[in-house]
Design a protein around this motif. Structure first.
Motif, mmCIF file in Angstrom:
data_model
loop_
_atom_site.group_PDB
_atom_site.id
_atom_site.type_symbol
_atom_site.label_atom_id
_atom_site.label_comp_id
_atom_site.label_asym_id
_atom_site.label_seq_id
_atom_site.Cartn_x
_atom_site.Cartn_y
_atom_site.Cartn_z
ATOM 1 N N PHE A 30 11.444 5.227 1.801
ATOM 2 C CA PHE A 30 11.062 5.201 0.388
ATOM 3 C C PHE A 30 10.692 3.954 -0.209
ATOM 4 N N ILE A 31 11.641 2.830 0.056
ATOM 5 C CA ILE A 31 11.595 1.581 -0.350
ATOM 6 C C ILE A 31 10.290 1.065 -0.140
ATOM 7 N N SER A 32 9.675 1.111 1.239
ATOM 8 C CA SER A 32 8.723 0.908 1.703
ATOM 9 C C SER A 32 7.432 1.422 0.985
ATOM 10 N N LEU A 33 7.379 2.662 0.743
ATOM 11 C CA LEU A 33 6.295 3.351 -0.093
ATOM 12 C C LEU A 33 6.341 2.695 -1.574
ATOM 13 N N THR A 57 10.763 5.807 10.835
ATOM 14 C CA THR A 57 10.549 4.390 11.396
ATOM 15 C C THR A 57 8.835 4.154 11.324
ATOM 16 N N LEU A 58 8.157 5.211 12.031
ATOM 17 C CA LEU A 58 6.881 5.126 12.037
ATOM 18 C C LEU A 58 6.045 4.928 10.832
ATOM 19 N N SER A 88 2.669 -2.693 7.751
ATOM 20 C CA SER A 88 1.236 -3.143 8.315
ATOM 21 C C SER A 88 0.358 -3.231 7.254
ATOM 22 N N LYS A 89 -0.018 -2.131 6.572
ATOM 23 C CA LYS A 89 -0.963 -2.086 5.475
ATOM 24 C C LYS A 89 -0.525 -2.978 4.163
ATOM 25 N N ILE A 90 0.798 -3.265 4.215
ATOM 26 C CA ILE A 90 1.277 -4.104 2.830
ATOM 27 C C ILE A 90 0.966 -5.581 3.320
ATOM 28 N N ARG A 124 4.855 -11.488 -7.236
ATOM 29 C CA ARG A 124 6.334 -11.095 -7.284
ATOM 30 C C ARG A 124 6.413 -9.889 -6.458
ATOM 31 N N GLU A 125 5.486 -8.799 -6.403
ATOM 32 C CA GLU A 125 5.515 -7.614 -5.687
ATOM 33 C C GLU A 125 5.433 -8.107 -4.088
ATOM 34 N N ARG A 126 4.498 -9.134 -3.666
ATOM 35 C CA ARG A 126 4.452 -9.417 -2.188
ATOM 36 C C ARG A 126 5.738 -10.078 -1.872
ATOM 37 N N LYS A 127 6.453 -10.673 -2.807
ATOM 38 C CA LYS A 127 7.893 -11.399 -2.441
ATOM 39 C C LYS A 127 8.661 -10.392 -2.064
ATOM 40 N N ALA A 128 8.701 -9.270 -2.767
ATOM 41 C CA ALA A 128 9.813 -8.234 -2.883
ATOM 42 C C ALA A 128 9.493 -7.478 -1.374
ATOM 43 N N ALA A 129 8.008 -7.268 -1.201
ATOM 44 C CA ALA A 129 7.862 -6.547 0.010
ATOM 45 C C ALA A 129 8.325 -7.232 1.333
ATOM 46 N N LYS A 130 8.297 -8.610 1.224
ATOM 47 C CA LYS A 130 8.471 -9.347 2.308
ATOM 48 C C LYS A 130 9.970 -9.548 2.599
ATOM 49 N N THR A 131 10.758 -9.417 1.522
ATOM 50 C CA THR A 131 12.396 -9.373 1.626
ATOM 51 C C THR A 131 12.690 -8.022 2.320
ATOM 52 N N LEU A 132 12.054 -7.183 1.728
ATOM 53 C CA LEU A 132 12.338 -5.531 2.332
ATOM 54 C C LEU A 132 11.817 -5.290 3.811
ATOM 55 N N GLY A 133 10.837 -6.208 3.890
ATOM 56 C CA GLY A 133 10.411 -6.141 5.317
ATOM 57 C C GLY A 133 11.398 -6.700 6.482
#
Length: 344
Positions: free
Chosen positions: A126-129, A211-212, A219-221, A253-262
């Motif tokens: 859900f965090i990835s979404l 996981t998928l 990948s899209k992010i 800022r959102e890209r950095k958060a996405a990278k961290t959660l990645g």
């Protein structure tokens, strides 16, 4: 071989000396035992203390109250519970090769282990979404991923995980068709949970599907983030409107958060994927995994609960500031909850 060649009965150590049918005890020698105690103990302490700091930070500081951060807090809650209800008991089992906590808690221990694992992966999904929505449309994002939506995601993650795991292990459905094997493995001081082929496939699907989804979403992010970075670079020498400038800052800022959660998702997969793959192989090959290999896979998976707070501390400045305020006692000051952890 003559009777004189047989090892003395006293040489065989068992978990319960005064009980018949006790499991054989094979503890480690003092050197490896001390090393394992340090490794297992460190994992448990990091899981408990690190995730407790995450939860306190998000729940105490009002500026951190956001739908996305509430998902993080409940993810930390699952990892915290692993450190409290699972790791200490597994530590004794791994070092002593005996289970001293009774058959009832053996079942509960396995239920906790499964429930918190699934809760973690569905929170991460859900965090990835959430990150995908934030990256693709950062200005509209606050109206789309609201506190109520976050609450529904949290409730779904916990209800699915707890209801499925407890219904599977609590009713004994996991042992259907394996009665003879379970009977042969059962001994006093043991805690072996066998899962039949059909159920182990369901377990794997419940792990594999989110996981998928995460792999596809991230990948899209990263493709979108790469495109946004090129656009910002192209516009760097041009005069942009203030709204565009604001949008760029939010997107960064959102890209950095996405990278961290990645990184958090990658750590989760590295930790848990070998365990789930082995569980499937084991079920179809007759449970041939050696005990020591099983313990290694289990503890690699457990250590995931200790890794997330370290990832947050490395990538999130607000978390580092929160830790400093907590350990220095400034959390107890009046109006400390209103401190802006995002500033300077």
């Amino acid at each position: 071989m003559t009777s004189g060649d047989l090892p003395p009965l006293a040489a065989v150590r068992i978990c319960y000396e005064n009980l018949t049918g006790s499991c054989v005890k094979t503890p480690y020698s003092p050197g490896p035992r001390l090393l394992l105690c340090a490794v297992f103990g460190l994992g448990a302490v990091l899981a408990v203390c690190g995730n407790l700091l995450v939860m306190i930070s998000i729940l105490h500081f009002k500026r951190l109250h956001s739908p996305a951060n509430f998902l993080l807090a409940f993810l930390a809650g699952a990892d915290f519970l692993v450190g409290v209800t699972v790791m200490p008991f597994s530590m004794v089992r791994s070092m002593e090769s005996c289970w001293y906590f009774g058959q009832t808690y053996c079942t509960l221990h396995s239920c906790f282990e499964g429930s918190f694992c699934y809760a973690s992966i569905y929170h991460l999904c859900f965090i990835s979404l959430d990150r995908y929505i934030a990256i693709t449309d950062p200005l509209v994002y606050p109206t789309r991923f609201t506190a109520s939506v976050s609450g529904l995601c949290i409730a779904f993650s916990w209800l699915l995980s707890v209801v499925y795991t407890f219904s599977l292990l609590g009713t004994g459905a996991n042992e259907a068709g394996l009665e003879d094997l379970v009977s042969a493995l059962t001994c006093v001081g043991g805690c072996q949970i066998a899962v039949n082929q059909s159920r182990v496939l369901v377990n794997f699907l419940l792990f594999f599907i989110p996981t998928l989804v995460m792999i596809m979403v991230y990948s899209k992010i990263f493709l979108i983030a790469k495109q946004q970075a090129r656009n910002i670079e192209r516009m760097s020498n041009e005069t942009a409107r203030s709204s565009d400038s604001y949008k760029d800052r939010v997107a960064k800022r959102e890209r950095k958060a996405a990278k961290t959660l990645g990184f958090a998702v990658t750590a989760f997969l590295i930790s848990w994927l070998p365990y789930f793959i082995d569980s499937v192989i084991d079920a179809f090959l007759g449970f041939v995994t050696p005990t020591y290999m099983y313990e290694i896979l289990v503890w690699v998976a457990y250590y995931n609960s200790a890794m997330n707070p370290l990832i947050y501390a490395f990538f999130y400045p607000w978390f580092r500031k929160a830790i400093k305020l907590i350990v220095t006692g400034k959390l107890l000051r009046e109006n400390s909850s209103t401190i802006n952890l995002y500033s300077g």
